[in-house]
Write a protein that holds these residues in place. Structure first.
Motif, PDB file in Angstrom:
ATOM      1  N   VAL A  40       0.967  -1.066   0.206  1.00  0.00           N
ATOM      2  CA  VAL A  40       0.114   0.158   0.055  1.00  0.00           C
ATOM      3  C   VAL A  40       0.950   1.283   0.098  1.00  0.00           C
ATOM      4  O   VAL A  40       0.711   2.085  -0.733  1.00  0.00           O
ATOM      5  CB  VAL A  40      -1.084  -0.109   1.198  1.00  0.00           C
ATOM      6  CG1 VAL A  40      -1.642   1.432   1.344  1.00  0.00           C
ATOM      7  CG2 VAL A  40      -2.098  -0.976   0.935  1.00  0.00           C
ATOM      8  N   HIS A  41       1.902   1.438   0.731  1.00  0.00           N
ATOM      9  CA  HIS A  41       2.763   2.496   1.066  1.00  0.00           C
ATOM     10  C   HIS A  41       3.437   2.639  -0.468  1.00  0.00           C
ATOM     11  O   HIS A  41       3.555   3.879  -0.918  1.00  0.00           O
ATOM     12  CB  HIS A  41       3.699   2.248   2.220  1.00  0.00           C
ATOM     13  CG  HIS A  41       5.037   3.456   2.106  1.00  0.00           C
ATOM     14  ND1 HIS A  41       4.606   4.606   2.804  1.00  0.00           N
ATOM     15  CD2 HIS A  41       6.098   3.292   1.429  1.00  0.00           C
ATOM     16  CE1 HIS A  41       5.780   5.259   2.377  1.00  0.00           C
ATOM     17  NE2 HIS A  41       6.485   4.492   2.077  1.00  0.00           N
ATOM     18  N   LYS A  45       2.714   5.843  -3.202  1.00  0.00           N
ATOM     19  CA  LYS A  45       3.711   6.504  -3.440  1.00  0.00           C
ATOM     20  C   LYS A  45       3.744   6.939  -5.073  1.00  0.00           C
ATOM     21  O   LYS A  45       3.888   8.001  -5.629  1.00  0.00           O
ATOM     22  CB  LYS A  45       5.011   6.106  -2.907  1.00  0.00           C
ATOM     23  CG  LYS A  45       6.026   7.087  -3.254  1.00  0.00           C
ATOM     24  CD  LYS A  45       7.372   6.381  -2.664  1.00  0.00           C
ATOM     25  CE  LYS A  45       8.469   7.327  -2.882  1.00  0.00           C
ATOM     26  NZ  LYS A  45      10.054   6.790  -2.362  1.00  0.00           N
ATOM     27  N   VAL A  46       3.609   5.813  -6.026  1.00  0.00           N
ATOM     28  CA  VAL A  46       3.614   5.939  -7.154  1.00  0.00           C
ATOM     29  C   VAL A  46       2.352   6.729  -7.863  1.00  0.00           C
ATOM     30  O   VAL A  46       2.384   7.376  -8.654  1.00  0.00           O
ATOM     31  CB  VAL A  46       3.537   4.369  -7.853  1.00  0.00           C
ATOM     32  CG1 VAL A  46       3.152   4.454  -9.601  1.00  0.00           C
ATOM     33  CG2 VAL A  46       4.773   3.663  -7.518  1.00  0.00           C
ATOM     34  N   SER A  47       1.200   6.395  -7.087  1.00  0.00           N
ATOM     35  CA  SER A  47      -0.245   6.864  -7.451  1.00  0.00           C
ATOM     36  C   SER A  47      -0.317   8.447  -7.334  1.00  0.00           C
ATOM     37  O   SER A  47      -0.972   9.033  -7.855  1.00  0.00           O
ATOM     38  CB  SER A  47      -1.274   6.424  -6.725  1.00  0.00           C
ATOM     39  OG  SER A  47      -1.336   4.830  -6.967  1.00  0.00           O
ATOM     40  N   ALA A  66      -4.192  -2.115  -9.205  1.00  0.00           N
ATOM     41  CA  ALA A  66      -3.609  -3.306  -8.108  1.00  0.00           C
ATOM     42  C   ALA A  66      -4.311  -3.066  -6.665  1.00  0.00           C
ATOM     43  O   ALA A  66      -4.726  -4.099  -6.095  1.00  0.00           O
ATOM     44  CB  ALA A  66      -2.026  -3.342  -8.154  1.00  0.00           C
ATOM     45  N   LEU A  67      -4.230  -1.740  -6.286  1.00  0.00           N
ATOM     46  CA  LEU A  67      -4.772  -1.410  -4.803  1.00  0.00           C
ATOM     47  C   LEU A  67      -6.343  -1.575  -4.693  1.00  0.00           C
ATOM     48  O   LEU A  67      -6.803  -2.395  -3.943  1.00  0.00           O
ATOM     49  CB  LEU A  67      -4.444   0.008  -4.672  1.00  0.00           C
ATOM     50  CG  LEU A  67      -3.023   0.543  -4.332  1.00  0.00           C
ATOM     51  CD1 LEU A  67      -2.904   2.028  -4.139  1.00  0.00           C
ATOM     52  CD2 LEU A  67      -2.629  -0.081  -2.974  1.00  0.00           C
ATOM     53  N   SER A  68      -6.943  -1.413  -6.068  1.00  0.00           N
ATOM     54  CA  SER A  68      -8.290  -1.658  -5.815  1.00  0.00           C
ATOM     55  C   SER A  68      -8.615  -3.101  -5.886  1.00  0.00           C
ATOM     56  O   SER A  68      -9.981  -3.640  -5.562  1.00  0.00           O
ATOM     57  CB  SER A  68      -9.134  -1.393  -7.401  1.00  0.00           C
ATOM     58  OG  SER A  68      -8.875  -2.079  -8.487  1.00  0.00           O
ATOM     59  N   ASN A  69      -7.708  -4.158  -6.089  1.00  0.00           N
ATOM     60  CA  ASN A  69      -7.990  -5.472  -5.960  1.00  0.00           C
ATOM     61  C   ASN A  69      -7.699  -6.164  -4.627  1.00  0.00           C
ATOM     62  O   ASN A  69      -7.676  -7.340  -4.402  1.00  0.00           O
ATOM     63  CB  ASN A  69      -6.975  -6.262  -7.000  1.00  0.00           C
ATOM     64  CG  ASN A  69      -7.532  -7.682  -7.299  1.00  0.00           C
ATOM     65  OD1 ASN A  69      -8.524  -7.797  -7.672  1.00  0.00           O
ATOM     66  ND2 ASN A  69      -6.353  -8.680  -7.238  1.00  0.00           N
ATOM     67  N   ILE A  70      -7.226  -5.327  -3.709  1.00  0.00           N
ATOM     68  CA  ILE A  70      -7.088  -5.748  -2.391  1.00  0.00           C
ATOM     69  C   ILE A  70      -8.902  -5.762  -1.797  1.00  0.00           C
ATOM     70  O   ILE A  70      -9.472  -5.096  -1.599  1.00  0.00           O
ATOM     71  CB  ILE A  70      -6.407  -4.780  -1.252  1.00  0.00           C
ATOM     72  CG1 ILE A  70      -5.174  -4.440  -1.833  1.00  0.00           C
ATOM     73  CG2 ILE A  70      -6.555  -5.115   0.246  1.00  0.00           C
ATOM     74  CD1 ILE A  70      -4.588  -3.428  -1.162  1.00  0.00           C
ATOM     75  N   PHE A  75      -8.201  -5.473   6.589  1.00  0.00           N
ATOM     76  CA  PHE A  75      -8.324  -4.416   7.262  1.00  0.00           C
ATOM     77  C   PHE A  75      -6.821  -3.662   7.200  1.00  0.00           C
ATOM     78  O   PHE A  75      -5.863  -4.571   7.283  1.00  0.00           O
ATOM     79  CB  PHE A  75      -8.441  -4.734   8.786  1.00  0.00           C
ATOM     80  CG  PHE A  75      -8.417  -3.179   9.637  1.00  0.00           C
ATOM     81  CD1 PHE A  75      -9.514  -2.550   9.582  1.00  0.00           C
ATOM     82  CD2 PHE A  75      -7.253  -3.168  10.458  1.00  0.00           C
ATOM     83  CE1 PHE A  75      -9.325  -1.290  10.446  1.00  0.00           C
ATOM     84  CE2 PHE A  75      -7.183  -1.947  11.276  1.00  0.00           C
ATOM     85  CZ  PHE A  75      -8.214  -0.982  11.304  1.00  0.00           C
ATOM     86  N   ILE A  76      -6.985  -2.499   6.769  1.00  0.00           N
ATOM     87  CA  ILE A  76      -5.616  -1.565   6.763  1.00  0.00           C
ATOM     88  C   ILE A  76      -5.975  -0.353   7.708  1.00  0.00           C
ATOM     89  O   ILE A  76      -6.867   0.379   7.593  1.00  0.00           O
ATOM     90  CB  ILE A  76      -5.428  -1.073   5.259  1.00  0.00           C
ATOM     91  CG1 ILE A  76      -5.500  -2.486   4.399  1.00  0.00           C
ATOM     92  CG2 ILE A  76      -4.267  -0.423   5.169  1.00  0.00           C
ATOM     93  CD1 ILE A  76      -5.417  -2.028   2.704  1.00  0.00           C
ATOM     94  N   GLU A  77      -4.980  -0.149   8.409  1.00  0.00           N
ATOM     95  CA  GLU A  77      -4.813   1.253   9.270  1.00  0.00           C
ATOM     96  C   GLU A  77      -5.205   2.391   8.280  1.00  0.00           C
ATOM     97  O   GLU A  77      -4.467   2.694   7.305  1.00  0.00           O
ATOM     98  CB  GLU A  77      -3.713   1.023  10.235  1.00  0.00           C
ATOM     99  CG  GLU A  77      -3.506  -0.040  11.043  1.00  0.00           C
ATOM    100  CD  GLU A  77      -4.392   0.346  12.101  1.00  0.00           C
ATOM    101  OE1 GLU A  77      -5.214   1.424  12.531  1.00  0.00           O
ATOM    102  OE2 GLU A  77      -4.416  -0.571  13.210  1.00  0.00           O
TER     103      GLU A  77
END
Length: 261
Positions: A40-41, A45-47, A66-70, A75-77
C-alpha cells in the motif's frame, strides 16, 4: 522478494519493488496482512505522481488498479492510506489528471475499506462526494458507448468494462452505507438513464442497474419521493410491460415494488 527489496539499506530498486507489489496484489486478492503495509505504501507513492505524460499516467493507473484488488475484508490502518487516497481523488476532481480506470480504481480501493472501517463513510459521502462523482462518471461513460450496436461477448468497448466496474463499486457502497445524502438522487437518475440505454443490447448491465436500485430501496437510502424523482420507478414499470422481459426478471421487478412500498 518484496521483503528483501524493502529491507535493503543501499541499492534498493524502487522500480522492481513497485513491479513486485503490483504483481502480488493483482494476482492475489487474499493478500497477506504481512505484505499489505509495504504494498500500500509503495503503490500510493506511485499513485501520487503529478506528471502529465502518458507513461506516468499508465504507471499510476496500474498502481491504483492493483490497490483496488485488495479484498474488502482486509483491514488496513487509516494512517497507511487515507491522507494519500484523499489527495489522489481530490486532485483528480480539480485537475482531471487520472485515466477513467485509475479514478474508478481509487474509489474501489477506498470503498472496499468501508467493510472493516465504517468510520470512513462521512469522508466518502460528504467530503469526497461519492454520489456526485459516480453519477458524473456513469453519465460520461454512457455517452461514449454505442448502445444500438450489439457487441460480441468479450469484445465490448473499454467504456463498457469501466461502467461495469463502477456498478460494482456502487453496489459495494450501498451494501455498506446507511448514511442518506441528497446526491444519491442524481446517482440513481444516472443509473436509471443507463438502465434505459442498455435495455436492448446489454441486458446484463440493464438488470444490474435495477438490482442496485432495489438495494438502495431496501436500505432506505432514499425516500420514496426521491425514487420517483429519479424516474427509477417509471423505468421498472416500463420493463415489466415489455413483451421480451423474462418471467424470472418480472418477479424481481415485482419484488422491487414490494421493497419501495
Amino acid at each position: 522478494m518484496i521483503i528483501e527489496e524493502e529491507e535493503k539499506i543501499e541499492g534498493k530498486n524502487e522500480k522492481l519493488l513497485v513491479d513486485l507489489c503490483e504483481c502480488y496484489l493483482l494476482l492475489n486478492r487474499w493478500a497477506s496482512s504481512k505484505f499489505l503495509s509495504i504494498c500500500v505504501h509503495c503503490l500510493l507513492k506511485v499513485s501520487l505522481k503529478k506528471e502529465e505524460n502518458e507513461e506516468a499516467r499508465k504507471e499510476v493507473e496500474i498502481a491504483l488498479l492493483a490497490l483496488s484488488n485488495i479484498a474488502m475484508w482486509k483491514f488496513i490502518e487509516q494512517n497507511l492510506y487515507l491522507k494519500e487516497i484523499k489527495e489522489i481523488i481530490q486532485c483528480h476532481q480539480k485537475h482531471h489528471n487520472l485515466t477513467r480506470l485509475a479514478y474508478q480504481s481509487a474509489w474501489q480501493f477506498l470503498i472496499n475499506r468501508l467493510y472493516e472501517d465504517y468510520s470512513l463513510v462521512e469522508v466518502v459521502v460528504n467530503e469526497l462526494h461519492f454520489g456526485r462523482e459516480a453519477a458524473r462518471e456513469l453519465d460520461e461513460l454512457r455517452g461514449n458507448v454505442d448502445w444500438k450496436r450489439k457487441e460480441e461477448r468479450g469484445k465490448e468497448a473499454k467504456e463498457v468494462h469501466i461502467l461495469i466496474r463502477w456498478l460494482d463499486v456502487i453496489g459495494d457502497f450501498f451494501f455498506e452505507c446507511r448514511l442518506s445524502n441528497e446526491e444519491y438522487i442524481g446517482l440513481i437518475s444516472s443509473m436509471t438513464r443507463l438502465f434505459r440505454a442498455s435495455r436492448d443490447n446489454y441486458r446484463e448491465i440493464n438488470f444490474f442497474c435495477i438490482c442496485l436500485i432495489g438495494t438502495v430501496a431496501d436500505n432506505r437510502a432514499l425516500e420514496i419521493e426521491d425514487l420517483f424523482k429519479s424516474e427509477a420507478i417509471d423505468a421498472a414499470l416500463e420493463e415489466i410491460i415489455r413483451s421480451n422481459t423474462k418471467y424470472s426478471q418480472i418477479d424481481f421487478y415485482l419484488s422491487f415494488f414490494r421493497s419501495t412500498s
